[in-house]
Write an enzyme that holds these catalytic residues in place. Structure first.
Site, mmCIF file in Angstrom:
data_model
loop_
_atom_site.group_PDB
_atom_site.id
_atom_site.type_symbol
_atom_site.label_atom_id
_atom_site.label_comp_id
_atom_site.label_asym_id
_atom_site.label_seq_id
_atom_site.Cartn_x
_atom_site.Cartn_y
_atom_site.Cartn_z
ATOM 1 N N GLU A 105 0.831 -1.208 0.000
ATOM 2 C CA GLU A 105 0.000 0.000 0.000
ATOM 3 C C GLU A 105 0.866 1.259 0.000
ATOM 4 O O GLU A 105 2.022 1.229 0.429
ATOM 5 C CB GLU A 105 -0.891 0.004 1.259
ATOM 6 C CG GLU A 105 -2.347 -0.354 0.989
ATOM 7 C CD GLU A 105 -3.114 0.737 0.249
ATOM 8 O OE1 GLU A 105 -2.511 1.512 -0.528
ATOM 9 O OE2 GLU A 105 -4.335 0.808 0.460
ATOM 10 N N ILE A 107 -0.354 4.200 1.546
ATOM 11 C CA ILE A 107 -0.582 4.841 2.846
ATOM 12 C C ILE A 107 -1.778 4.189 3.529
ATOM 13 O O ILE A 107 -2.751 3.810 2.866
ATOM 14 C CB ILE A 107 -0.787 6.366 2.661
ATOM 15 C CG1 ILE A 107 -0.852 7.101 4.000
ATOM 16 C CG2 ILE A 107 -1.998 6.685 1.805
ATOM 17 C CD1 ILE A 107 -0.655 8.609 3.871
ATOM 18 N N ASP A 109 -4.425 5.312 6.033
ATOM 19 C CA ASP A 109 -4.940 6.572 6.570
ATOM 20 C C ASP A 109 -6.029 6.242 7.596
ATOM 21 O O ASP A 109 -5.724 5.949 8.751
ATOM 22 C CB ASP A 109 -5.438 7.395 5.385
ATOM 23 C CG ASP A 109 -5.952 8.760 5.761
ATOM 24 O OD1 ASP A 109 -5.418 9.364 6.693
ATOM 25 O OD2 ASP A 109 -6.893 9.245 5.105
ATOM 26 N N THR A 110 -7.286 6.212 7.187
ATOM 27 C CA THR A 110 -8.347 5.827 8.123
ATOM 28 C C THR A 110 -8.348 4.322 8.386
ATOM 29 O O THR A 110 -8.876 3.858 9.388
ATOM 30 C CB THR A 110 -9.737 6.213 7.572
ATOM 31 O OG1 THR A 110 -9.969 5.489 6.362
ATOM 32 C CG2 THR A 110 -9.829 7.704 7.311
ATOM 33 N N THR A 113 -9.929 1.256 3.749
ATOM 34 C CA THR A 113 -9.639 0.415 2.584
ATOM 35 C C THR A 113 -9.224 -0.990 3.017
ATOM 36 O O THR A 113 -9.777 -1.987 2.547
ATOM 37 C CB THR A 113 -8.504 1.042 1.741
ATOM 38 O OG1 THR A 113 -8.871 2.384 1.416
ATOM 39 C CG2 THR A 113 -8.269 0.264 0.465
HETATM 40 P P1 IMP Z 1 -7.748 4.713 3.996
HETATM 41 O O1 IMP Z 1 -8.765 3.781 3.429
HETATM 42 O O2 IMP Z 1 -8.392 5.898 4.649
HETATM 43 O O3 IMP Z 1 -6.740 4.042 4.883
HETATM 44 O O4 IMP Z 1 -6.965 5.367 2.806
HETATM 45 C C1 IMP Z 1 -6.684 4.631 1.714
HETATM 46 C C2 IMP Z 1 -6.241 5.377 0.502
HETATM 47 O O5 IMP Z 1 -6.523 6.768 0.532
HETATM 48 C C3 IMP Z 1 -4.762 5.271 0.378
HETATM 49 O O6 IMP Z 1 -4.371 4.043 -0.176
HETATM 50 C C4 IMP Z 1 -4.467 6.436 -0.541
HETATM 51 O O7 IMP Z 1 -4.643 6.052 -1.875
HETATM 52 C C5 IMP Z 1 -5.483 7.474 -0.137
HETATM 53 N N1 IMP Z 1 -4.886 8.453 0.784
HETATM 54 C C6 IMP Z 1 -4.968 8.496 2.127
HETATM 55 N N2 IMP Z 1 -4.271 9.517 2.658
HETATM 56 C C7 IMP Z 1 -3.706 10.146 1.603
HETATM 57 C C8 IMP Z 1 -2.817 11.288 1.487
HETATM 58 O O8 IMP Z 1 -2.393 11.947 2.449
HETATM 59 N N3 IMP Z 1 -2.450 11.610 0.210
HETATM 60 C C9 IMP Z 1 -2.865 10.940 -0.888
HETATM 61 N N4 IMP Z 1 -3.672 9.865 -0.822
HETATM 62 C C10 IMP Z 1 -4.089 9.474 0.413
HETATM 63 MG MG MG Z 2 -4.057 3.596 -2.098
#
Ligand code: IMP
Ligand code: MG
Length: 181
Positions: A105, A107, A109-110, A113
């Site tokens: 992956e 990143i 973030d939350t 995903t």
């Molecule tokens: P999550 O599902 O919130 O963990 O985030 C998943 C996806 O959001 C990551 O695989 C990224 O593609 C995108 N994302 C999250 N944070 C960032 C950021 O700071 N910059 C760009 N893409 C991000």
């Molecule tokens: Mg991603």
């Protein structure tokens, strides 16, 4: 730092945050850890497109043992905010059964995903599932995700570059940039 110019993408400005050289050194450490665990197990690297494509390209060339490479697409993001909605596009012909899968992956973030995807992957009966993400934002996590091979632990600020985008732009930046104050 102070001498670096800001990078402007659409309405936002970004400043240099992690240099390409630091990223390279971090990936060598991650590759060492993966080698130790999986060198004799023919692991399958499962790259989450699009953001992880550059990290995956750099990481796989540091792994000096047999490993397979596959790609999936998961979309959950619009602009600088997580949407909470996750679309998974998995090629139908990948056989995960009894394989050691390492998800690659850009990143976490939350964690939305990965928390949506891991149960889907478990249904395919892999031998093991581990995650490597070049960036991790612990303050943003709303789901508990076990990241076996983390890269940089960063604060909850939007970043671009090294594969990560803002509105589809900035993926080609060699360094990682952070949203400027
Ligand atoms: P999550 O599902 O919130 O963990 O985030 C998943 C996806 O959001 C990551 O695989 C990224 O593609 C995108 N994302 C999250 N944070 C960032 C950021 O700071 N910059 C760009 N893409 C991000
Ligand atoms: Mg991603």
């Amino acid at each position: 730092m102070g001498h670096d110019k800001l990078v402007h993408i659409d309405d936002l400005s970004f400043s240099k945050y992690i240099k390409a050289k630091e990223i390279e050194l971090k990936i060598e450490d991650i590759a060492d850890a993966i080698r130790e665990d999986f060198h004799d197990k023919y692991p399958m690297l499962l790259v989450v497109m699009n953001g992880a494509f550059i990290y995956a390209a750099d990481l796989i060339r540091k792994l000096d043992f047999a490993c397979e490479l596959n790609f999936i697409r998961i979309k959950s993001y619009h602009g600088t905010r997580s949407t909470g909605k996750v679309d998974i596009f998995m090629p139908p012909n990948i056989d995960f059964k009894n394989r050691h899968v390492i998800i690659i992956e850009d990143i976490i973030d939350t964690g939305t995903t990965m928390s949506a995807f891991i149960p889907e992957l478990e249904k395919c009966n892999p031998a093991s599932i581990s995650i490597s993400s070049i960036l991790v934002k612990p303050e943003a996590h709303v789901h508990e995700i076990d990241i076996r091979y983390p890269g940089f632990i960063i604060p909850n600020k939007f970043v671009v570059g090294y594969g990560l985008d803002y509105n589809g732009k900035g993926r080609n930046l060699q360094d990682i940039y952070q949203l400027a104050e």
